[in-house]
Motif scaffolding. Sequence first.
Motif, mmCIF file in Angstrom:
data_model
loop_
_atom_site.group_PDB
_atom_site.id
_atom_site.type_symbol
_atom_site.label_atom_id
_atom_site.label_comp_id
_atom_site.label_asym_id
_atom_site.label_seq_id
_atom_site.Cartn_x
_atom_site.Cartn_y
_atom_site.Cartn_z
ATOM 1 N N GLN A 1 48.063 13.153 -51.871
ATOM 2 C CA GLN A 1 49.357 13.930 -52.050
ATOM 3 C C GLN A 1 49.667 15.162 -52.680
ATOM 4 N N VAL A 2 49.792 15.646 -52.280
ATOM 5 C CA VAL A 2 50.120 17.277 -52.985
ATOM 6 C C VAL A 2 51.785 17.279 -53.257
ATOM 7 N N ASP A 3 52.550 16.910 -53.948
ATOM 8 C CA ASP A 3 54.510 17.448 -53.858
ATOM 9 C C ASP A 3 54.027 18.839 -53.623
ATOM 10 N N SER A 4 53.375 19.621 -55.349
ATOM 11 C CA SER A 4 53.795 21.067 -54.731
ATOM 12 C C SER A 4 52.725 21.837 -54.168
ATOM 13 N N PRO A 5 52.424 23.018 -53.215
ATOM 14 C CA PRO A 5 51.211 23.414 -53.117
ATOM 15 C C PRO A 5 51.220 24.715 -54.301
ATOM 16 N N VAL A 6 52.096 25.042 -54.637
ATOM 17 C CA VAL A 6 52.214 25.899 -54.967
ATOM 18 C C VAL A 6 51.745 26.096 -56.414
ATOM 19 N N GLY A 7 52.475 25.070 -56.935
ATOM 20 C CA GLY A 7 51.929 24.961 -58.548
ATOM 21 C C GLY A 7 50.836 23.728 -58.539
ATOM 22 N N PHE A 8 50.208 23.776 -56.926
ATOM 23 C CA PHE A 8 48.974 22.814 -57.271
ATOM 24 C C PHE A 8 48.065 24.168 -57.442
ATOM 25 N N VAL A 9 48.723 24.946 -56.763
ATOM 26 C CA VAL A 9 47.330 26.286 -56.347
ATOM 27 C C VAL A 9 47.782 26.578 -57.333
ATOM 28 N N ARG A 10 48.397 27.047 -57.901
ATOM 29 C CA ARG A 10 48.788 28.162 -58.982
ATOM 30 C C ARG A 10 47.574 27.625 -60.400
ATOM 31 N N ARG A 11 47.701 26.243 -60.605
ATOM 32 C CA ARG A 11 46.685 25.115 -61.843
ATOM 33 C C ARG A 11 45.425 25.730 -61.181
ATOM 34 N N ARG A 12 44.965 25.635 -60.372
ATOM 35 C CA ARG A 12 43.738 24.921 -59.735
ATOM 36 C C ARG A 12 42.660 26.539 -59.718
ATOM 37 N N LEU A 13 43.557 27.613 -59.436
ATOM 38 C CA LEU A 13 43.044 29.532 -60.239
ATOM 39 C C LEU A 13 43.043 29.577 -61.353
ATOM 40 N N THR A 14 43.668 28.401 -62.253
ATOM 41 C CA THR A 14 43.513 29.253 -63.477
ATOM 42 C C THR A 14 42.361 28.217 -64.304
ATOM 43 N N ASP A 15 42.403 27.229 -63.808
ATOM 44 C CA ASP A 15 41.840 26.625 -64.890
ATOM 45 C C ASP A 15 39.938 26.293 -63.747
ATOM 46 N N LYS A 16 39.970 26.566 -62.718
ATOM 47 C CA LYS A 16 38.573 26.991 -62.333
ATOM 48 C C LYS A 16 38.134 27.753 -61.707
ATOM 49 N N ILE A 17 38.831 29.125 -62.478
ATOM 50 C CA ILE A 17 38.318 30.670 -62.690
ATOM 51 C C ILE A 17 36.893 30.432 -62.907
ATOM 52 N N PRO A 18 36.290 31.243 -61.335
ATOM 53 C CA PRO A 18 34.843 31.296 -62.636
ATOM 54 C C PRO A 18 34.789 32.095 -63.469
ATOM 55 N N PRO A 19 33.278 32.569 -64.023
ATOM 56 C CA PRO A 19 32.907 33.409 -64.691
ATOM 57 C C PRO A 19 32.928 34.206 -64.306
ATOM 58 N N HIS A 20 32.500 35.974 -64.799
ATOM 59 C CA HIS A 20 32.571 37.036 -65.137
ATOM 60 C C HIS A 20 30.579 36.564 -64.994
ATOM 61 N N PRO A 21 30.337 37.833 -64.087
ATOM 62 C CA PRO A 21 28.428 37.534 -63.696
ATOM 63 C C PRO A 21 28.145 38.013 -65.088
ATOM 64 N N PRO A 22 27.421 37.543 -64.822
ATOM 65 C CA PRO A 22 26.077 38.496 -66.278
ATOM 66 C C PRO A 22 25.749 39.700 -65.249
ATOM 67 N N ALA A 23 25.608 40.026 -66.901
ATOM 68 C CA ALA A 23 24.494 41.706 -66.874
ATOM 69 C C ALA A 23 23.770 41.579 -65.757
ATOM 70 N N VAL A 24 22.887 42.415 -65.313
ATOM 71 C CA VAL A 24 21.344 42.430 -64.553
ATOM 72 C C VAL A 24 21.499 44.363 -65.305
ATOM 73 N N PRO A 25 20.330 43.839 -65.612
ATOM 74 C CA PRO A 25 19.760 45.143 -66.820
ATOM 75 C C PRO A 25 19.186 45.762 -65.765
#
Length: 331
Positions: free
Chosen positions: A239-263
Amino acid sequence: MAIQHPSPALRAPASSRPYPMAHPGYGKRSAPDQQPRSGHDFMLLPLRERSIAGFIDHLPDGAAMDVKGLARQLPLYGQQAVGSALKALSVAGHLRRVRCLVSGAGGQVRWVFRTFWSRTARDNEWWAHLVGAEREQSAIAGPVGVEPSVVEPSAVEPVVVRPVTPVVPRQRAQEPAPPASDGRSPAYAALARLGRVDARLALSAADCAVLEPLAAEWFARGVDADYLVRALAAGLPAQVDSPVGFVRRRLTDKIPPHPPAVPQPPAAGAPVRLVMMECTKCGAPGRAEALPDGLCRPCRLPGDEEPLADLPAERDVRTYVAGLRDLLKAP
């Protein structure tokens, strides 16, 4: 009474024919910032080294510096004497051998072997700085140090390696995705899809507008809408009580890293540079710090080499051979 004028820098008799030149890009290279020639050059060296040093010092840049070529031009010394003299000149700080990996037209890569010469004796730190400067030298069009003219080759032949094609790993496009047809950004459209993928993540238009900057940061790091939706909708609780709060938390915690620089691969015709020093005596390559005096450890400290196994004495060999003969005579 005749007055003698000693000349410390002895020179071998000049040859009647021009000294052989190395392949373009090979051979002798004069080191920078040398003192002018004087009668006191190489005064502290032994007679043989002083004579060979004076001969090398007057050679033009690009002259062949292999042992066989020098021995042919110095009738007083053979190849072994010339090799020993070059080792002594390296220890004295006048000479270093360097190999450089360069590439030219057609993507062909080859090793170029050079001998840097300094009339002024230099220490190991100075030579290491010179090799580092060669390595960091700005790239120029075509192989480094190769002149268009063709000259007589030396005994050292170039080693031609198969053409090397740089392998560039595939990477997701980092440019922002085109906006949706309705004028909304891809981040807003991906957030609006969440409610259709799973009703527990249904967001209102106002929620999507609030979370849009956080989702846009994901797109800036090289992901697409499908990746974003899968990452946010994976492993949902019962159960997700607050979709907007849940999605905000995941957007912040699971953000992917910057891609490595390709020579970036070198442009067509641009040289590939790899410079390293090599042992003056045996030619073993290595970093300048690992080759003090221009010599590897076995050539610099022969006494530290691993001792060979003791050979049997002459009487032991005779006893062993006699035993073999007895075995052959046995029935």
